[in-house]
Design a protein around this motif. Sequence first.
Motif, PDB file in Angstrom:
ATOM      1  N   LEU A   1      -1.236 -24.903   8.281  1.00  0.00           N
ATOM      2  CA  LEU A   1      -0.307 -25.983   8.627  1.00  0.00           C
ATOM      3  C   LEU A   1       1.133 -25.474   8.651  1.00  0.00           C
ATOM      4  CD1 LEU A   1       0.302 -29.033   9.069  1.00  0.00           C
ATOM      5  CD2 LEU A   1       0.415 -29.237   6.565  1.00  0.00           C
ATOM      6  N   ASP A   2       1.506 -24.721   7.639  1.00  0.00           N
ATOM      7  CA  ASP A   2       2.847 -24.149   7.576  1.00  0.00           C
ATOM      8  C   ASP A   2       3.118 -23.282   8.805  1.00  0.00           C
ATOM      9  OD1 ASP A   2       5.344 -23.571   6.348  1.00  0.00           O
ATOM     10  OD2 ASP A   2       4.542 -21.704   5.518  1.00  0.00           O
ATOM     11  N   ARG A   3       2.128 -22.506   9.198  1.00  0.00           N
ATOM     12  CA  ARG A   3       2.265 -21.597  10.339  1.00  0.00           C
ATOM     13  C   ARG A   3       2.505 -22.388  11.632  1.00  0.00           C
ATOM     14  NH1 ARG A   3       0.947 -16.404  10.502  1.00  0.00           N
ATOM     15  NH2 ARG A   3      -0.070 -16.609   8.468  1.00  0.00           N
ATOM     16  N   VAL A   4       1.714 -23.428  11.858  1.00  0.00           N
ATOM     17  CA  VAL A   4       1.848 -24.225  13.075  1.00  0.00           C
ATOM     18  C   VAL A   4       3.196 -24.949  13.104  1.00  0.00           C
ATOM     19  CG1 VAL A   4       0.927 -26.210  14.340  1.00  0.00           C
ATOM     20  CG2 VAL A   4      -0.634 -24.484  13.396  1.00  0.00           C
ATOM     21  N   LEU A   5       3.594 -25.524  11.973  1.00  0.00           N
ATOM     22  CA  LEU A   5       4.874 -26.233  11.913  1.00  0.00           C
ATOM     23  C   LEU A   5       6.042 -25.285  12.162  1.00  0.00           C
ATOM     24  CD1 LEU A   5       4.221 -28.586   8.851  1.00  0.00           C
ATOM     25  CD2 LEU A   5       4.436 -29.286  11.243  1.00  0.00           C
ATOM     26  N   ARG A   6       5.974 -24.092  11.613  1.00  0.00           N
ATOM     27  CA  ARG A   6       7.077 -23.146  11.800  1.00  0.00           C
ATOM     28  C   ARG A   6       7.178 -22.688  13.253  1.00  0.00           C
ATOM     29  NH1 ARG A   6       6.331 -19.422   6.461  1.00  0.00           N
ATOM     30  NH2 ARG A   6       7.874 -18.066   7.474  1.00  0.00           N
ATOM     31  N   HIS A   7       6.048 -22.598  13.942  1.00  0.00           N
ATOM     32  CA  HIS A   7       6.088 -22.285  15.366  1.00  0.00           C
ATOM     33  C   HIS A   7       6.667 -23.445  16.171  1.00  0.00           C
ATOM     34  CE1 HIS A   7       4.169 -18.355  16.127  1.00  0.00           C
ATOM     35  NE2 HIS A   7       3.549 -18.554  14.978  1.00  0.00           N
ATOM     36  N   GLY A   8       6.709 -24.649  15.572  1.00  0.00           N
ATOM     37  CA  GLY A   8       7.295 -25.800  16.248  1.00  0.00           C
ATOM     38  C   GLY A   8       8.803 -25.868  16.153  1.00  0.00           C
ATOM     39  N   HIS A   9       9.423 -25.072  15.258  1.00  0.00           N
ATOM     40  CA  HIS A   9      10.880 -25.000  15.123  1.00  0.00           C
ATOM     41  C   HIS A   9      11.509 -26.397  15.029  1.00  0.00           C
ATOM     42  CE1 HIS A   9      10.942 -20.661  15.842  1.00  0.00           C
ATOM     43  NE2 HIS A   9      10.051 -20.871  16.804  1.00  0.00           N
ATOM     44  N   TYR A  10      11.034 -27.158  14.047  1.00  0.00           N
ATOM     45  CA  TYR A  10      11.535 -28.520  13.862  1.00  0.00           C
ATOM     46  C   TYR A  10      12.777 -28.588  12.980  1.00  0.00           C
ATOM     47  CZ  TYR A  10       6.913 -29.796  15.633  1.00  0.00           C
ATOM     48  OH  TYR A  10       5.791 -29.929  16.410  1.00  0.00           O
ATOM     49  N   ASN A  11      13.213 -27.467  12.435  1.00  0.00           N
ATOM     50  CA  ASN A  11      14.346 -27.514  11.507  1.00  0.00           C
ATOM     51  C   ASN A  11      15.169 -26.234  11.590  1.00  0.00           C
ATOM     52  OD1 ASN A  11      13.838 -25.599   8.942  1.00  0.00           O
ATOM     53  ND2 ASN A  11      11.852 -26.321   9.707  1.00  0.00           N
ATOM     54  N   ILE A  12      16.366 -26.314  11.042  1.00  0.00           N
ATOM     55  CA  ILE A  12      17.195 -25.138  10.796  1.00  0.00           C
ATOM     56  C   ILE A  12      17.086 -24.855   9.309  1.00  0.00           C
ATOM     57  CG2 ILE A  12      19.487 -24.119  10.984  1.00  0.00           C
ATOM     58  CD1 ILE A  12      20.178 -26.318  13.005  1.00  0.00           C
ATOM     59  N   PRO A  13      16.353 -23.831   8.894  1.00  0.00           N
ATOM     60  CA  PRO A  13      16.094 -23.622   7.469  1.00  0.00           C
ATOM     61  C   PRO A  13      17.376 -23.407   6.665  1.00  0.00           C
ATOM     62  CG  PRO A  13      14.670 -22.256   8.841  1.00  0.00           C
ATOM     63  CD  PRO A  13      15.727 -22.809   9.741  1.00  0.00           C
ATOM     64  N   HIS A  14      17.398 -23.988   5.466  1.00  0.00           N
ATOM     65  CA  HIS A  14      18.535 -23.826   4.559  1.00  0.00           C
ATOM     66  C   HIS A  14      18.206 -22.772   3.500  1.00  0.00           C
ATOM     67  CE1 HIS A  14      20.868 -27.854   5.301  1.00  0.00           C
ATOM     68  NE2 HIS A  14      20.790 -27.096   6.362  1.00  0.00           N
ATOM     69  N   TRP A  15      18.235 -23.170   2.257  1.00  0.00           N
ATOM     70  CA  TRP A  15      18.167 -22.235   1.139  1.00  0.00           C
ATOM     71  C   TRP A  15      17.563 -22.929  -0.065  1.00  0.00           C
ATOM     72  CZ3 TRP A  15      22.411 -23.640   4.024  1.00  0.00           C
ATOM     73  CH2 TRP A  15      23.120 -24.754   3.544  1.00  0.00           C
ATOM     74  N   TYR A  16      17.194 -22.136  -1.075  1.00  0.00           N
ATOM     75  CA  TYR A  16      16.658 -22.707  -2.308  1.00  0.00           C
ATOM     76  C   TYR A  16      17.046 -21.809  -3.472  1.00  0.00           C
ATOM     77  CZ  TYR A  16      12.937 -19.176  -2.490  1.00  0.00           C
ATOM     78  OH  TYR A  16      12.244 -18.000  -2.580  1.00  0.00           O
ATOM     79  N   SER A  17      16.843 -22.361  -4.669  1.00  0.00           N
ATOM     80  CA  SER A  17      17.143 -21.613  -5.890  1.00  0.00           C
ATOM     81  C   SER A  17      15.993 -21.770  -6.862  1.00  0.00           C
ATOM     82  CB  SER A  17      18.439 -22.121  -6.531  1.00  0.00           C
ATOM     83  OG  SER A  17      18.650 -21.513  -7.792  1.00  0.00           O
ATOM     84  N   GLY A  18      15.734 -20.740  -7.643  1.00  0.00           N
ATOM     85  CA  GLY A  18      14.663 -20.779  -8.633  1.00  0.00           C
ATOM     86  C   GLY A  18      15.114 -21.265  -9.992  1.00  0.00           C
ATOM     87  N   ILE A  19      16.293 -21.868 -10.061  1.00  0.00           N
ATOM     88  CA  ILE A  19      16.821 -22.365 -11.332  1.00  0.00           C
ATOM     89  C   ILE A  19      17.345 -23.782 -11.162  1.00  0.00           C
ATOM     90  CG2 ILE A  19      17.453 -20.092 -12.236  1.00  0.00           C
ATOM     91  CD1 ILE A  19      20.342 -20.709 -11.327  1.00  0.00           C
TER      92      ILE A  19
END
Length: 626
Positions: free
Chosen positions: A558-576
Amino acid sequence: MGLNHVLIARCTAFVVAWAALAPVNAYAAHAYAQFGDIKYPAGFSHFDYANPNAPKGGQITLVPPTRLSNFDKYNPYTLKGSAPPGLSGLVFETLLTGTLDEPTTSYGLLAEDVTLAPDKLSAVFRLNPLAKFHNGDPVLALDVKHSFDRLTSKEAAPQFRTIFGEIKGVSVVGERSVRFDFMRVNAELPLIAGSLPVFSRKWGDGKPLDKIITDVPLGTGPYKIGKVNFGKDISYQRDPAYWAKDLNVRRGLYNFAQIHYKIYKDGTAQQEAFKAGEFDLVQVFIARDWAKAYRGKAFDSGQLIRKEFQHGNAGDFQGFLLNTRKPQLQDVRVRQAIALAMDFEWLNRQLFYNAYTRVRGYFVASDFEAKGLPDAAEMALLASLRDKHPQWLAADVLSQPVPQAPATSEQTTLRDNLRQARALLQAAGWAYKDGALRNAKGQAMELEFLDSGGSMGRVVTPLAKNLEKLGIKVNTRVVDFAVYQKRIDVFDFEVISTRWVGSEAPGTELLERFGSKSADTEGSGNVVGVKNPVVDALLDRVVSAQTRPELVASVRALDRVLRHGHYNIPHWYSGIHRVAYRAGRFEQPAVTPRYYQPESWSTGLWWASPANLAETASQNAPSKKP
């Protein structure tokens, strides 16, 4: 997994093996887990991360970890309006409750046990005879059925109809026994049933759910609504007659006598209010604020504490979402080109103090994140869907590595990315002419970034400048949160910024976020408008997975198919978690849970210091008449 603090569970390997050997019998127990073992046995004393001897009393004041700027109702289950922070988790309860050290297990709360039918097409929940509402009424099966019927009606926010969409209905089989019937065999469905929030039939005096607005909630939770400055601040008062105060799943939890929330419309005002002692705790999401604003004499002296807490949560997804309902955003090549214009590496250096890691997919830093080429399990799943829906699944989904977020480096510059973007736009029928990027009809490409509070302005500005180099005109509109939410509900936007809290066990909530049925339902979570039969088929595999490997393969595909759809401009995350709080006011358990959010961790598991207890007791003491 689920909506907000919806607590659901999973079936254990032991139970699965036992059921396979004895299919003519039903399974009944104090807990339920879809995958893995149940950690805590029947009759356990308390959760390991809770302090059963924590004193009760004292108070904590905090601010909501969202952009909420006001509230206008006491009903968290309807579409229109905004409910106050904390209401769902403090005032209402569910049949089962999850834990913070097991990602996929839940234990009995309002229901003291659950029995799964031999054919796995129904489950009976037996209610705890001690359970009662704030008015003293017992919690009965009729209340559970009433809650389900109202939440799955058009009176409620549409996401509930999606979450509970595969439950046929609820039947009362005894005064304190209720049966949930399922549309198909699905190990998750008993757990979804267990996540049902229960409210009294008397709440609202018979009014439809969407007409219950300022009626005081009638739930079973540890707190009742206390003092309120309506629309601005709200307090919750611990119920001294709370029915579950001695229950093992509640022992050592909800220790504060009072929990207060203050709401500030302006971020700067909130920061100054914290330094002035107006509230006790805040989670900081903006790296610049953490680096600069949460500094000074009060921190140097130890009066205020800033601390980065480690956690084991799956990474949160965050990004600019592109509304594919809009004509200029329907072509995947256009969406891909727009994403190429964001220079994350520059933002991270210049604005974020290198505090973040780039978001790669929808299931960040978890077992469910797709990587490289499809593995054997993914390939088999995707190949079968390609054969069934060839026009909906591009060949490169199977043959090419999963798309990565655009990056800049010495080898690949922003200029290189913009050249690639221009080529994609030209292939999609857009060309630069008369000072703007135009389609074959001569219409100029324009994008509006909708924001509430203006916090994303410093990110949008450099992105807008890069998009303008492609001929795309960008407008930024900052509106109040209530207006913002209303526009999102009716899909009246082009680009917004969104954060989805990560899940250690993705499931039914994804139907509401990416399923075709929710794409045309106002108020749904499918704000980008995904309508793809391949995605729907993968979602079906996700919610019907019988083993952990099946779930992992389905979500990765599912993640793979959605990412090929380019529905977003990815941001960022933090592990804290970045948290600032007043010193000397609280104490914490010796064991920090693995999976938690600072708001619910502090209100649910911390307790007041002796000074805090004394201060609160003094404030609540009756005044002496002269």
